[in-house]
Design an enzyme around this catalytic site. Sequence first.
Site, mmCIF file in Angstrom:
data_model
loop_
_atom_site.group_PDB
_atom_site.id
_atom_site.type_symbol
_atom_site.label_atom_id
_atom_site.label_comp_id
_atom_site.label_asym_id
_atom_site.label_seq_id
_atom_site.Cartn_x
_atom_site.Cartn_y
_atom_site.Cartn_z
ATOM 1 N N LYS A 1 9.193 -12.542 -8.275
ATOM 2 C CA LYS A 1 8.414 -11.378 -8.707
ATOM 3 C C LYS A 1 9.165 -10.707 -9.840
ATOM 4 C CE LYS A 1 4.577 -9.309 -7.546
ATOM 5 N NZ LYS A 1 3.363 -9.968 -7.032
HETATM 6 P P1 NAD Z 1 -5.362 -3.524 -10.572
HETATM 7 O O1 NAD Z 1 -4.375 -2.747 -11.352
HETATM 8 O O2 NAD Z 1 -6.370 -4.378 -11.274
HETATM 9 O O3 NAD Z 1 -6.209 -2.560 -9.597
HETATM 10 C C1 NAD Z 1 -5.609 -1.665 -8.697
HETATM 11 C C2 NAD Z 1 -6.694 -0.729 -8.178
HETATM 12 O O4 NAD Z 1 -6.134 0.107 -7.174
HETATM 13 C C3 NAD Z 1 -7.269 0.196 -9.244
HETATM 14 O O5 NAD Z 1 -8.652 0.399 -8.989
HETATM 15 C C4 NAD Z 1 -6.500 1.486 -9.005
HETATM 16 O O6 NAD Z 1 -7.180 2.658 -9.464
HETATM 17 C C5 NAD Z 1 -6.403 1.469 -7.489
HETATM 18 N N1 NAD Z 1 -5.349 2.322 -6.947
HETATM 19 C C6 NAD Z 1 -4.090 2.492 -7.414
HETATM 20 N N2 NAD Z 1 -3.440 3.386 -6.640
HETATM 21 C C7 NAD Z 1 -4.312 3.761 -5.677
HETATM 22 C C8 NAD Z 1 -4.237 4.658 -4.588
HETATM 23 N N3 NAD Z 1 -3.126 5.352 -4.344
HETATM 24 N N4 NAD Z 1 -5.330 4.803 -3.799
HETATM 25 C C9 NAD Z 1 -6.465 4.111 -4.043
HETATM 26 N N5 NAD Z 1 -6.597 3.246 -5.062
HETATM 27 C C10 NAD Z 1 -5.524 3.079 -5.861
HETATM 28 O O7 NAD Z 1 -4.480 -4.400 -9.563
HETATM 29 P P2 NAD Z 1 -4.910 -5.721 -8.807
HETATM 30 O O8 NAD Z 1 -4.499 -6.892 -9.631
HETATM 31 O O9 NAD Z 1 -6.300 -5.577 -8.317
HETATM 32 O O10 NAD Z 1 -3.898 -5.683 -7.578
HETATM 33 C C11 NAD Z 1 -4.170 -4.917 -6.399
HETATM 34 C C12 NAD Z 1 -3.244 -5.381 -5.283
HETATM 35 O O11 NAD Z 1 -3.450 -6.774 -5.041
HETATM 36 C C13 NAD Z 1 -1.745 -5.227 -5.544
HETATM 37 O O12 NAD Z 1 -1.119 -4.946 -4.315
HETATM 38 C C14 NAD Z 1 -1.334 -6.601 -6.035
HETATM 39 O O13 NAD Z 1 0.048 -6.863 -5.791
HETATM 40 C C15 NAD Z 1 -2.216 -7.467 -5.137
HETATM 41 N N6 NAD Z 1 -2.489 -8.814 -5.652
HETATM 42 C C16 NAD Z 1 -2.930 -9.023 -6.908
HETATM 43 C C17 NAD Z 1 -3.189 -10.325 -7.330
HETATM 44 C C18 NAD Z 1 -3.723 -10.618 -8.718
HETATM 45 O O14 NAD Z 1 -3.780 -11.817 -9.069
HETATM 46 N N7 NAD Z 1 -4.111 -9.629 -9.487
HETATM 47 C C19 NAD Z 1 -2.988 -11.403 -6.470
HETATM 48 C C20 NAD Z 1 -2.548 -11.144 -5.174
HETATM 49 C C21 NAD Z 1 -2.287 -9.845 -4.781
#
Ligand code: NAD
Length: 417
Positions: free
Chosen positions: A107
């Site tokens: 990471k």
């Molecule tokens: P992103 O930045 O596209 O979206 C995050 C979302 O969460 C946004 O809508 C944001 O406004 C919201 N958010 C942030 N803080 C918040 C809070 N305190 N309360 C409510 N909503 C909140 O990110 P993403 O890529 O969708 O990732 C989201 C999660 O999924 C993370 O934990 C990331 O590690 C995990 N993840 C992402 C991927 C990927 O490929 N993008 C893969 C596996 C896991």
Amino acid sequence: MTTADKPMLEGARAYFEQAVGRLGLGDDMRQLLLHPWRELTVAVPVRRDDGSFSVFTGFRVQHNGARGPYKGGVRYHPRADLDHTRALAMLMSWKTALADIPFGGAKGGVVVDPQALSVAELNRLTRRYTSQIGHLIGVNRDIPAPDLGTNAQTMAWMMDAYGATHGYTPGIVTGKPVELGGSAGREAAPGRGAALIAAMAARDLRIDISGATVAIQGFGQVGSWAAKTINEAGARVIAVSDALGAIYNPNGVDVWETDRHYAVNGTVKGAPNAEPITNAELLALDCQILIPAAIEDVIHSGNASKVRARIIVEAANAPVTFEADQILNDRGVVIIPDILANAGGVIVSYFEWAQNIQEFRWDEQRVNQELTGFMTRSYKAVTDMMREQSTNHRTAAYSVAVARVERATKLRGFVTS
Ligand code: NAD
């Protein structure tokens, strides 16, 4: 989270210890797998648009590479730190092993609020970070991907910066724009995979997914695609949210309309035909499936008893603290752990890397078909282990994953006893 909850790294290690106890791992192996293999902290200097100068801190942590090149996202977040990065790298080792794809776990992150930088500043920051970690990454060494605060554009800049010294190397990162060798279906994959797993868990609990009520926290890449896919499967998404607030409609939020509203306004707030609620209220809604898809530690010892969902699908990484996990388990809430629920992202990253190496493109139908196959096999491996060990989804998932990493680590000769 509250002060009663373990920080994320301690929580990740505690889950690991639970699996170790069941697998009977030797202490040498236990110690080795608890520690990241390699970690790097770098300065990331950036000339600002106004002529001033800022130095940001960046990290890359490689947890275990016995099963293949290290693999893991890069996070741009003001609260990114080394311990978070260590925890997330460890989760990646288990996630890639459970998915049975030939990668280890890593990471990265930069301590920065990406909203506070211009596009040109983010471009410069990404290029400098890439060159600073350049000697650790490589198509057969370590392959970054997007995470919170980064996206396909960030990966395009990383690929370009790496290519400046190494030549055209699309396989150096995954999650790229399709025009630059990204895979069809990659953007939707973590959300799609979470929705697939939610349907499998619902089926096992005899909940009909058609008409099942779902609340989703976070409407970014993962949450929005989880919402659209589960909605297509017939479920009723009654609430969605982002960092600025949540919306609710007991008859079902129009997820496609909300998606368009989010793209224009950067928030779900104000989307048509839904009433505003808070994120805290969303987590406590009376629904069958709750999908936290935003950030870590949102369900903790202070609010776990308020959760009314039957199933929690961890689309985000570590959204449930170790203490909340115990409370929810005692209450009979089924938790599908992150290393299973959101593995769709890294699985399609593997397809992207494989396509790049072969210089061949798959269409979206093939990607989605292969993704379904990998997610179904992972889910079955977990439920088989649950029966064998009489345990819950998380401990079973860790047992399958840790046993695979342990086997590869032993075969490599890292631990001889
Ligand atoms: P992103 O930045 O596209 O979206 C995050 C979302 O969460 C946004 O809508 C944001 O406004 C919201 N958010 C942030 N803080 C918040 C809070 N305190 N309360 C409510 N909503 C909140 O990110 P993403 O890529 O969708 O990732 C989201 C999660 O999924 C993370 O934990 C990331 O590690 C995990 N993840 C992402 C991927 C990927 O490929 N993008 C893969 C596996 C896991």
